[in-house]
Every structure is written in structure tokens, then in C-alpha cells.
Design an enzyme around this catalytic site. Sequence first.
Site, short mmCIF file in Angstrom:
data_model
loop_
_atom_site.label_atom_id
_atom_site.label_comp_id
_atom_site.label_asym_id
_atom_site.label_seq_id
_atom_site.Cartn_x
_atom_site.Cartn_y
_atom_site.Cartn_z
N ASP A 118 1.85 -7.27 6.33
CA ASP A 118 1.42 -8.66 6.39
C ASP A 118 2.65 -9.40 6.92
O ASP A 118 3.61 -9.61 6.18
CB ASP A 118 1.03 -9.18 5.01
CG ASP A 118 0.50 -10.61 5.07
OD1 ASP A 118 0.92 -11.34 6.00
OD2 ASP A 118 -0.30 -11.00 4.23
N HIS A 119 2.62 -9.77 8.19
CA HIS A 119 3.86 -10.23 8.81
C HIS A 119 4.38 -11.53 8.18
O HIS A 119 5.55 -11.87 8.35
CB HIS A 119 3.71 -10.38 10.33
CG HIS A 119 2.85 -11.52 10.75
ND1 HIS A 119 1.49 -11.38 10.93
CD2 HIS A 119 3.13 -12.80 11.01
CE1 HIS A 119 1.00 -12.54 11.29
NE2 HIS A 119 1.95 -13.43 11.34
N HIS A 137 -2.58 -13.57 4.15
CA HIS A 137 -1.36 -14.38 4.18
C HIS A 137 -1.28 -15.38 3.03
O HIS A 137 -0.27 -15.49 2.34
CB HIS A 137 -1.27 -15.17 5.49
CG HIS A 137 -1.39 -14.32 6.72
ND1 HIS A 137 -0.79 -13.09 6.82
CD2 HIS A 137 -2.01 -14.53 7.90
CE1 HIS A 137 -1.05 -12.58 8.01
NE2 HIS A 137 -1.80 -13.43 8.68
#
Lengths: 510, 353
Positions: free
Chosen positions: A198-199, A261
Site C-alpha cells: 500500500d504505497h 489507503h
Amino acid sequence: MEKENDNPFRDGLVNRAVAEPCALVIFGATGDLTRRKLIPALYNLAADGNLPSGLAVVCFARRDKTSEGFREELGEAARKYSRRPVNDELWSRFAANIFYHRSSFDDPAGYASLGKELESLEARLGTRGNRLFYLASSPTEFDVILENLRSSGLSHAQPGAWARLIVEKPFGTDLPSAHRLNEAVAAAFPEDETFRIDHYLGKETAQNLMVLRFANTVFEALWNHRYVENVQITASEPLGVETRAGYYEQSGALRDMVQNHLLQLLCLTAMEPPTDLSADAVRDEKVKVLRALRPLTGKSVAENVVRAQYTAGFINGSDVPGYREEPGVAPDSKTETYVALRLHIDNWRWAGVPFFVRVGKRLPKSGTEIAIQFRPTPPVLFNRESQLQDANALVIRIQPDEGISFRMAAKMPGALLQIEPVKMDFHYGTSFGKATPEAYERLLLDAMSGDATLFARRDEVEHAWSFIDGIRKAWQDGEAPRLDFYPAGTWGPREADELLAQDGATWRRL
Amino acid sequence: MTQSVQSFSPGLPVGVGEIDRKLGELWSASDAGKVRASLVNLVVYSESSDAIAANTPLLAEIAADHAFRALLVQADPQAEKTDVEAWITAHCHRRESGGPKEICSEQITFRLEGPAAGRLPNIVFSHLDSDLPLCFWWQGELHPEPDARLWTRVDRLIVDSQSWSRPAPQFAILRDIEVLGAGSCAVCDLNWTRLFHLRYAIAQIFDTPAARAKLPRLEKVAIRHLTGHRLTALQLLGWIASRLGWHLEHEGQRHFFRRRDGGVAEFVLREEAELPAAVASTEFRFPGAEASAKRADDGEFYVVEYKPANGAPVSQMLPAGREKISDILLAELARVGRHPLFWPAIRAVEPLL
């Protein structure tokens, strides 16, 4: 297996785990992710001296290409997308270890030849049998790739080496599909060798959240229901659906942003202090938050969730079409481009504190932030006239203009007693001149050194889907069918304001 | 990346007693596009007669990447008359990462002459930005009798041993200061910082198991260094020796290291007038293998290589860092903590200093 810290010269140089030699195999390497993010990130890691001496990058894809040709393509991409100028000699050395492996994802022979290639690279480049498989393909291909990695034996670590998997989101589209995917992953790789990206977690400010909370005395003491009125997590963007209508029609804002996110940010904000900074200790605490989320199902969805879609409006003074007029979008689409939620975390720390989460497209401004709104002071002394209702707020800006600000009340100079809010502001860009590494740089480095702290664990993903599925079920079953609308360029539908008004709150103005 | 903007008030002379007020006026007169920032109090002390002229542009460069309040002190303790002069200025830069505003760092400059030089602790402590760390960069030779009033309050003392003409007594003073600071004052030698990227590059060679296995039988280390950087090369040698547990011995004029296994490791320091870096290359010889870390021609990278006699060489490029003093100081300012390997490295080569 020999450890890097057996090297007597490593002591005292860097206080982080060193990336280990490995072969990185990227599935779906001809896609945008490889060109825009992965290769530039790897090049920047090389330029910073953070890559191990033995590294091979094997690009596994269907298209007919050669290694030489693909290196050239990637060179152009690196020059375009790298955060630093590309040094030709360094690029040549780095690119010499990139190899194109042509195969369809469902062809066992392609995996057999990949195995041979990896063995050859181990001998030639010193990758030591370590293998890092990166699923950068379409999610529909994940199952077949995982099955072939398992059946070919490639997912089994050789003695003294490791085999790891990086999975790009989405991790499924609902709980059953996430569960199926996780089962497929688990059949091939142990959980502690699985890295779900999950960047957002690779962003500096997200990482700084734990530092802010647990390295400072002052904040953590106030971080609970006694002092916090509400928490607002916002992710807004002026962009519309752009070229992603096909994907977005299926996902919508809830699945595209909230499931991953925003729930990750919520977990970092709400979690208890972990017992240590190990990956599992941190992720255990995040999972506890997800388990404590009060489920939203049936009628409670109608009461606590607003979903909406943008109509035609203005962005930066220009006309933009409504969502249903976008190319590739059904004229009667019910896909939400905006969602606002009132969440409750039923644990000791957060009892009674609403967490308001909103995400939307075609909003006036781009920004992701977490705002901790503190309770007002008692209605005596300066607060008798109710002029200080929202006096204190701590805002953590995730992007852009990463930083932290704190709002407080101050007396205006002069004989009159006039109190105004003032802001103390910390900007990363102002204080630290150093360029912030891209999230993918940090995440690739962590995966190569085996640190899973910034990656989602299986139970995190499944708890998040379980929560999200309850909302979607209510939307689909007609218990909360309403879809609201907002003109592009505004801060969302009126109903979202009313959601907060029920708690005497208002959305923060970004 | 930054874009430098000319300082908006270059060297405004002020009375020492009115510095804070004048700084306040300076900021209130500046436009809203400027913002003052500071991560550290950076004191720069020099007894060189051109200290102000030499250091002001240097501080302007550093301010581009590391906001500070700088106190630049040019002292002449030998001057006959007592005199104190002060100036204020600010260095403003626009950063790509910092939004539209210019980020400004303050510089307060002092010239202390004669007995006024003895007022250094008072001058420093009167003009610090409160609650920020205090880094003290002492340029040139240290005074033989360290001032306890000063060093017990300093968080980080920075020196550059490369400029020392008699290193051994200077290192002794440095140790005394560290003792005086009772562990609160971290000692940092820019000569040691200068070696960081080379040490990192060398470490990378020995991540390879085959190379690491050879280390206990390292036979020879050859270091090429630039004229004037013998001490830099010695620090590198001291680091290698201390990490490998070697002891310096000599037979007559010939020095060598005694390895842990009782074997001998030779060393050679070669001085050259034209090289791309203070230490341009380090070569290692083992039974049946060689390794090296050499500065690449363009100066941006080290090329490290491990070459077994029977087998394919392993080679890699690693960042070399820049050797401008401003870059080295920036690297030091960006560091947190101490240099635990520094003193062992110095001790390993002490007789050679």
C-alpha cells in the site's frame, strides 16, 4: 544463511537492515507501474548505494521483446520519471542486469525456463538464490501466476535463501475474493515472506505518524476520547476519472481508496503503542483497530455513510463534465466518486469519538490529511462566549506539502480581549532540504531486506474488506440505496455536511 | 534541489546589545514570501583573518539544504586592543520541496579582538535560538586548555583534522574536550565524515561472502591519497585495522599490522598531487584475490570490485559524495548520533600520526 552484519565494515554505517542480493522478477513488466515507478525507484536506490551488489531484475511479460530492446525502453522511462538525473555509466551497469523473459502467465514452460534463468543468474551475478517475485500484472492474472510459481517450485526457498512475494493492490474486490487471493498466496508463499504494497505506507508523513505519536510525550497524552472531539481523514483530488473509467466503474471510491489507503491511515492514527517496532508488533496493533471498528451494516450505513457522484462543474475555472458523461462511464452509473463515513472505534481509547473519513474526485483541491480536532475548553473564562469551539487542531498533511500544523488560540495584541486562532506550522520541505525518496524506493528496499512493517498483513486486508463489504451490501440490498450528487469543484454533497452537523462538527477547510 | 536567492540584507552592522531587536526588525521588514527556519544553532569559530569572507558564502550554501541560526565568529586573541563588532544577515533560498516561499536562515557575525576573544562563551550563549541543538565548528587548531564553560554546553563539536599541522596533540585536546563534556558533547571530525562514502563502498565489497571469507587473511592495503590528505588516508587505514582487530607494530622504520591470526598485513600510503578525491583508491590483496574501491573518472561514484584469481569479478558503482567542505559539513549536520568507530580508528594508527 550468512548475515550481512557478519561484515565487520558494515557496523556504524547505516542504522537499517541492508538489502540482500536477490533476483527481482516482475510479472507484467511491460505495464506502466514498471516504467513509471519500479525501475526509477530501483535506479534511485542504485544511485544512493542502497542496492546489493548481486541484483538481477527479470521482467516477465507476454509481449515479444528482447532484453536489449527492453533495457532501452526502460532507460527512456528512467530518464523521464526518475527523481534525479540519470548518470549514463551507472544506468549502463544497472541496466546490464535487467533481463526480459517472454512468456504468457499460464505457460508452465515459461516458469521452467524462468527457473533455469534464475539459476544461471545466481551463478553469474551472485544473487545467492534469493528471489523476490513482484505481481505487477493485472489482478486477474494473480491466481495463475501464483499457481505456476507454486507448481514450478519457484516459490519454494532454496536452503539458505529466501523466496518472497510482493503483491500490488487491489488485494481482491471484496472479502471472498481477497480470501481466495490470500489462499492462493498462502499456497505458494508463507505469510512472513508476503509483502502487500500500500504505497501510502511508504510515504514519509505516514511513517512519521508513529514517530509523532510515540516519540513525543505531549501528543500521546492527549490522544484519546478525553481530549479528542473528532478525527477527520480526508483524501481529495481535483482529477476526475481520467482514463480509468473501466476500472473505476467497478471499484468506486470506497474500494479504490477507503478499503486500503484511508483505513491504513486510520489504523496508524488510532492504534495503541506497539510493544516494539517489529513488523508483526506494529501490524498486530493495526489489526486491533480494524477489529474494534463498529460494523456498518443495514440501516446504520444510511445513517453513517454518504455516497455521491460528481456532476458537471468547474475545476480551476474550466468546465468539466459530470461523471456519467465521462468516456467509458455508464449514463446511469451508480458508482460513487465521493464517499464520507462516520466511523466509531469501540475501544477504551476512542469510545465516543467519531472518525470522519472522506474521499472524493473533482473536489476543489488536492490533499490528503489527518486532522485531530481537540475538545473545546470548558465554557468559562475565555470560552464563555463560545468563541473557541474549534480552538485546537493538529493536522498531519500526508500530501502535498507534507508537514504538521497545530492550531491554537492566542490573544490579539491590544487593549481588547480578542482571541483568534493561530497556526504553528512544520513543513518538511522547509526544514529538510533533502529530497524525499519515492514511496516505492522505501518499499522495495524493505522487501529486499525482509522488513514487512510497511506492508499489509493478510488479516489486515481481510478485516478491512469485511468492514467495507457491510457497507456495499447495504448499498446493493436497498437498505441504503441513496446516491447523492455534487457539482465538480465543490467540497462534496450537502448530505456529507449534514452527517457532521449531527455531531456538531464541520468538515475542515483544506 | 534548491535555487539560491540573493541574501536580502548582506552584513548589516549592529551593536552587540541590539542583535535580537535588529533581527526582529529585519524580519518584520521582509515580505511575506520569506519564512525563517532553523534546525540547529551552528557556531563557526575561526582565528583566520579572512574567516568572515571565507565562511559567509559557505554558510549561504549550507543554508540551502539545512536551515540554521549561524553565529560566525572571527577572533584574534593576539590583537592588542579589545574590540567587538557584529553584523546580521540572512541567507534565503527557494526550494523545490518547500513550496513558493523562500526559506531563510539567519547569520550573526562577530569579530572579537584582543581580550574580547575570551568572551566567546558569553557571545555564543547570548545569541542561540533556544531549544535547538548547538553545533560548534572549530576551524583550525584547538586551544590547548579547553574551556569547560563552553564545551559542557555544546552538543556537537566539529573539527577538520585535515587542517591540523600536528595532529597527535590536537587529538589529545579533542579527547579532553569529550571528557569535559562528560559524554554530552559528541566529537565529529570532518576528515572522518569525508571518508563515509568510501567506507560504505568498501563495506559493500565485503557483503559478498567470498570476499568476506578472505578478510582474515588480508595481506596488503594500498591507499592513494591527495597531497595534504595523509591524515585522511591514515583514518581510513585505522578504520580497516580496528574493524579487523589488527595491531600496529614496527621493525625499525618499517610499520606493519599484526593480524588476529598472527600473520602480517602490510600497508602503503601513496601521495599524489593530482587525484579526483582526497582518497582516490584503496586496494586490498588477499591470497588468491584482489579487491579495490576506486573513484570513477567523473568523480560521482566509486567503482568497487572483487577479483578472485579463479572466477568472475564482481563489480558495482556506489555514490562517492562530493568533497566540497559545504557538502561534507551538510553530511555531518544531517547525521544523528555519535561516531563510535572514530576513536578506535585513531588509536589503531596513533603512532603514525
